[in-house]
Scaffold this active site. Structure first.
Site, PDB file in Angstrom:
ATOM      1  N   TYR A 195       0.030 -19.932 -27.838  1.00  0.00           N
ATOM      2  CA  TYR A 195      -0.261 -20.359 -29.292  1.00  0.00           C
ATOM      3  C   TYR A 195      -1.016 -18.848 -29.781  1.00  0.00           C
ATOM      4  CZ  TYR A 195       1.179 -25.070 -28.420  1.00  0.00           C
ATOM      5  OH  TYR A 195       1.731 -26.122 -27.749  1.00  0.00           O
ATOM      6  N   ILE A 196      -0.701 -18.442 -31.075  1.00  0.00           N
ATOM      7  CA  ILE A 196      -1.318 -17.426 -31.682  1.00  0.00           C
ATOM      8  C   ILE A 196      -2.330 -17.894 -32.610  1.00  0.00           C
ATOM      9  CG2 ILE A 196      -0.897 -15.539 -33.433  1.00  0.00           C
ATOM     10  CD1 ILE A 196       2.167 -15.609 -32.864  1.00  0.00           C
TER      11      ILE A 196
END
Length: 155
Positions: free
Chosen positions: A30-31
């Site tokens: 996940y960014i």
């Protein structure tokens, strides 16, 4: 516009495996950032994807997913995603519905979550006998939370 209507359940045992028609390894991360959405990078076998999901209202949320080059996905996972996880996704058909059962590995080993995507929030469906408690509204069972808070660290 992409919309996802999804229900999630814990899985009581691994008896679903005898009926699974497919099994794929997922690697995802996940960014992080001050987004109003979740940005996920995922590799399924040898294909890369980027997905943007809004917050849920009831069982529904906006979802946009795009295939990206595998090398881009690998670089994003390495360089942009601090929280990563792996799982096997089993596809199980039950009474005409496609269930996706995630068998988490690594720090999340022992956690099994089944998901069912629906066409409407009111759509009826039968429950397989291997399903446990519904956890659709429990944020702890979102992959983005699990990637930051591994299942094996829960009390």
């Amino acid at each position: 516009m992409g919309i996802e209507i999804e229900r999630k359940f814990l899985v009581k045992d691994d008896s679903f495996k005898k009926d699974a028609s497919e099994k794929h390894l997922y690697q995802q991360g996940y960014i992080e950032g001050p987004f109003m959405a979740t940005v996920r990078v995922r590799i399924i076998e040898d294909t890369g994807y980027i997905t943007i999901k809004s917050k849920s209202v009831n069982f529904t949320r906006y979802e946009y997913e795009y295939e990206i080059p595998l090398t881009d996905a690998q670089e994003m996972l390495t360089n942009l995603c601090g929280n990563k996880m792996e799982k096997y996704r089993h596809i199980v058909w039950f009474e005409g519905k496609r269930w996706e059962v995630d068998e988490f590995i690594g720090e999340n080993k022992g956690l099994f979550v089944a998901e069912l995507e629906l066409k409407s929030e009111e759509e009826a469906f039968a429950l397989p006998n291997w399903l446990g408690e519904e956890v659709t509204h429990d944020f702890r069972y979102r992959n983005s939370f699990i990637s930051q808070n591994p299942f094996n660290t829960w009390e």
